[in-house]
Scaffold this active site. Structure first.
Site, PDB file in Angstrom:
ATOM      1  N   ASP A  68      44.755  72.214  41.839  1.00  0.00           N
ATOM      2  CA  ASP A  68      44.672  73.416  42.672  1.00  0.00           C
ATOM      3  C   ASP A  68      43.991  74.486  41.835  1.00  0.00           C
ATOM      4  O   ASP A  68      44.587  75.020  40.894  1.00  0.00           O
ATOM      5  CB  ASP A  68      46.073  73.860  43.094  1.00  0.00           C
ATOM      6  N   VAL A  69      42.737  74.794  42.161  1.00  0.00           N
ATOM      7  CA  VAL A  69      41.944  75.675  41.294  1.00  0.00           C
ATOM      8  C   VAL A  69      42.495  77.098  41.212  1.00  0.00           C
ATOM      9  O   VAL A  69      42.131  77.832  40.303  1.00  0.00           O
ATOM     10  CB  VAL A  69      40.454  75.729  41.729  1.00  0.00           C
ATOM     11  N   ASN A  95      33.079  73.821  42.516  1.00  0.00           N
ATOM     12  CA  ASN A  95      32.588  73.639  43.881  1.00  0.00           C
ATOM     13  C   ASN A  95      33.653  73.938  44.945  1.00  0.00           C
ATOM     14  O   ASN A  95      33.312  74.241  46.087  1.00  0.00           O
ATOM     15  CB  ASN A  95      32.092  72.183  44.011  1.00  0.00           C
ATOM     16  N   TYR A 160      34.756  85.917  52.185  1.00  0.00           N
ATOM     17  CA  TYR A 160      33.926  84.801  51.736  1.00  0.00           C
ATOM     18  C   TYR A 160      32.681  85.320  51.008  1.00  0.00           C
ATOM     19  O   TYR A 160      32.348  84.864  49.901  1.00  0.00           O
ATOM     20  CB  TYR A 160      33.526  83.951  52.939  1.00  0.00           C
TER      21      TYR A 160
HETATM   22  P1  NAD Z   1      34.529  71.063  52.268  1.00  0.00           P
HETATM   23  O1  NAD Z   1      35.557  71.845  52.992  1.00  0.00           O
HETATM   24  O2  NAD Z   1      34.158  69.733  52.769  1.00  0.00           O
HETATM   25  O3  NAD Z   1      34.902  70.917  50.718  1.00  0.00           O
HETATM   26  C1  NAD Z   1      35.625  71.885  50.017  1.00  0.00           C
HETATM   27  C2  NAD Z   1      36.642  71.160  49.159  1.00  0.00           C
HETATM   28  O4  NAD Z   1      37.372  72.138  48.379  1.00  0.00           O
HETATM   29  C3  NAD Z   1      37.665  70.393  50.002  1.00  0.00           C
HETATM   30  O5  NAD Z   1      37.798  69.067  49.557  1.00  0.00           O
HETATM   31  C4  NAD Z   1      38.937  71.192  49.788  1.00  0.00           C
HETATM   32  O6  NAD Z   1      40.139  70.436  49.881  1.00  0.00           O
HETATM   33  C5  NAD Z   1      38.715  71.727  48.377  1.00  0.00           C
HETATM   34  N1  NAD Z   1      39.635  72.817  48.049  1.00  0.00           N
HETATM   35  C6  NAD Z   1      40.048  73.829  48.872  1.00  0.00           C
HETATM   36  N2  NAD Z   1      40.966  74.580  48.230  1.00  0.00           N
HETATM   37  C7  NAD Z   1      41.132  74.034  46.996  1.00  0.00           C
HETATM   38  C8  NAD Z   1      41.937  74.351  45.882  1.00  0.00           C
HETATM   39  N3  NAD Z   1      42.786  75.402  45.910  1.00  0.00           N
HETATM   40  N4  NAD Z   1      41.849  73.589  44.779  1.00  0.00           N
HETATM   41  C9  NAD Z   1      41.012  72.514  44.743  1.00  0.00           C
HETATM   42  N5  NAD Z   1      40.231  72.159  45.776  1.00  0.00           N
HETATM   43  C10 NAD Z   1      40.289  72.913  46.890  1.00  0.00           C
HETATM   44  O7  NAD Z   1      33.225  72.005  52.257  1.00  0.00           O
HETATM   45  P2  NAD Z   1      31.867  71.944  51.419  1.00  0.00           P
HETATM   46  O8  NAD Z   1      30.796  72.431  52.285  1.00  0.00           O
HETATM   47  O9  NAD Z   1      31.716  70.659  50.731  1.00  0.00           O
HETATM   48  O10 NAD Z   1      32.140  73.109  50.354  1.00  0.00           O
HETATM   49  C11 NAD Z   1      31.803  72.984  48.987  1.00  0.00           C
HETATM   50  C12 NAD Z   1      31.392  74.362  48.477  1.00  0.00           C
HETATM   51  O11 NAD Z   1      30.149  74.748  49.073  1.00  0.00           O
HETATM   52  C13 NAD Z   1      32.371  75.478  48.810  1.00  0.00           C
HETATM   53  O12 NAD Z   1      32.498  76.333  47.681  1.00  0.00           O
HETATM   54  C14 NAD Z   1      31.699  76.204  49.943  1.00  0.00           C
HETATM   55  O13 NAD Z   1      32.097  77.546  50.032  1.00  0.00           O
HETATM   56  C15 NAD Z   1      30.249  76.063  49.550  1.00  0.00           C
HETATM   57  N6  NAD Z   1      29.274  76.240  50.618  1.00  0.00           N
HETATM   58  C16 NAD Z   1      29.331  75.469  51.745  1.00  0.00           C
HETATM   59  C17 NAD Z   1      28.362  75.646  52.728  1.00  0.00           C
HETATM   60  C18 NAD Z   1      28.355  74.800  53.972  1.00  0.00           C
HETATM   61  O14 NAD Z   1      27.582  75.106  54.904  1.00  0.00           O
HETATM   62  N7  NAD Z   1      29.135  73.752  54.073  1.00  0.00           N
HETATM   63  C19 NAD Z   1      27.360  76.602  52.559  1.00  0.00           C
HETATM   64  C20 NAD Z   1      27.334  77.368  51.401  1.00  0.00           C
HETATM   65  C21 NAD Z   1      28.295  77.174  50.436  1.00  0.00           C
END
Ligand code: NAD
Length: 250
Positions: A68-69, A95, A160
């Site tokens: 848990d980050v 990430n 965000y």
């Molecule tokens: P996702 O929701 O599939 O993956 C995010 C992961 O983070 C999940 O597996 C989740 O369980 C994990 N997570 C959440 N809280 C956590 C915690 N407290 N400790 C450890 N892990 C935790 O979404 P994604 O798109 O793969 O997101 C990855 C990154 O990319 C994120 O930082 C997101 O903000 C960023 N991002 C996503 C997009 C998009 O369009 N999907 C765009 C820009 C940035």
């Protein structure tokens, strides 16, 4: 001697937060395919174990750990496991991220703090906790996942956008502080990516404003991360790699 480009990360150890699914899982697949031994940390234990098992069945060196980050004790446990397994850390990809949509007038302090605790404080804790192991690493490098909503802002995304903008400041400062140690720190700035994070977004999210007219696949972000953490990016630090289908050119 030249390095086989397919094995740019041979012998490197990597920790990817939020690696149970989405972009984190794609990063794990790509970095392991390039030769790294990868740990994925997440709070989704079942999904994380499943992702690791599936990548292992493809012959890749990927293991899952609960992380848990937002929790310093959880980072301490991750530090101890990485130290025991690798003795050092070469690659850290911050990430993990969460999102919610609420305009400022309706935003609660609890929701604001929760999001900042994961997205921004989580990366700070990761950097701070793993620093001694990164200092022992080989050509160590860190990638912090920001978002186009960091530099640009977006209605309903105050927490965000603040977290993702904050990550850019953290990235630049860490790059300056850690350059003398030879540790590079960069930010990944994705546009819309097809993952569970945005599947509830209305109207295809940012697709109408994206010149390439679609969301990215997670693999397209993983390719950018693999470049940033490889020695091909040996003179790249403190910068933002924007992978957004042209969103920011508008
Ligand atoms: P996702 O929701 O599939 O993956 C995010 C992961 O983070 C999940 O597996 C989740 O369980 C994990 N997570 C959440 N809280 C956590 C915690 N407290 N400790 C450890 N892990 C935790 O979404 P994604 O798109 O793969 O997101 C990855 C990154 O990319 C994120 O930082 C997101 O903000 C960023 N991002 C996503 C997009 C998009 O369009 N999907 C765009 C820009 C940035």
């Amino acid at each position: 001697m030249t390095t086989n480009p397919a094995h740019r990360l041979a012998g490197r150890s990597a920790l990817i937060t939020g690696g149970a699914r989405g972009q984190g899982a794609a990063h794990a697949q790509r970095l392991a395919a390039e030769g790294a031994a990868v740990l994925i940390g997440d709070v989704l234990d079942e999904a994380g174990e499943k992702t690791a098992a599936s990548l292992q069945s493809d012959g890749l060196d990927v293991s899952y750990l609960h992380l848990d980050v937002s929790d310093p004790a959880s980072w301490r446990a991750a530090h101890d496991l990485v130290e025991e397994r690798f003795g050092q850390l070469d690659i850290l990809v911050n990430n993990a991220g969460i999102i919610h949509v609420t305009e400022i007038g309706d935003e609660t302090l609890e929701a604001w703090n929760h999001l900042l605790g994961v997205n921004l404080t989580g990366a700070f804790l990761g950097l701070r906790t793993m620093l001694p192991l990164l200092r022992k690493g080989t050509n160590s490098s860190v990638v912090n996942t920001s978002s186009i909503f960091g530099p640009s802002g977006a209605i309903g995304y105050s927490a965000y956008a603040a977290s993702k903008s904050g990550l850019l400041g953290l990235t630049r400062t860490a790059a300056l502080e850690l350059a003398p140690d030879g540790i590079r720190v960069n930010a990944l700035v994705p546009g819309g990516v097809s993952t569970p994070l945005n599947e509830l977004e209305p109207e295809g999210g940012v697709v109408p404003e994206t010149p390439l007219g679609r969301r990215a696949n997670a693999d397209e972000l993983a390719a950018a991360v693999a470049f940033l953490v490889s020695d091909d990016a040996s003179f790249v630090t403190g910068t933002e790699l924007v992978v957004d289908g042209g969103f920011r050119t508008r």
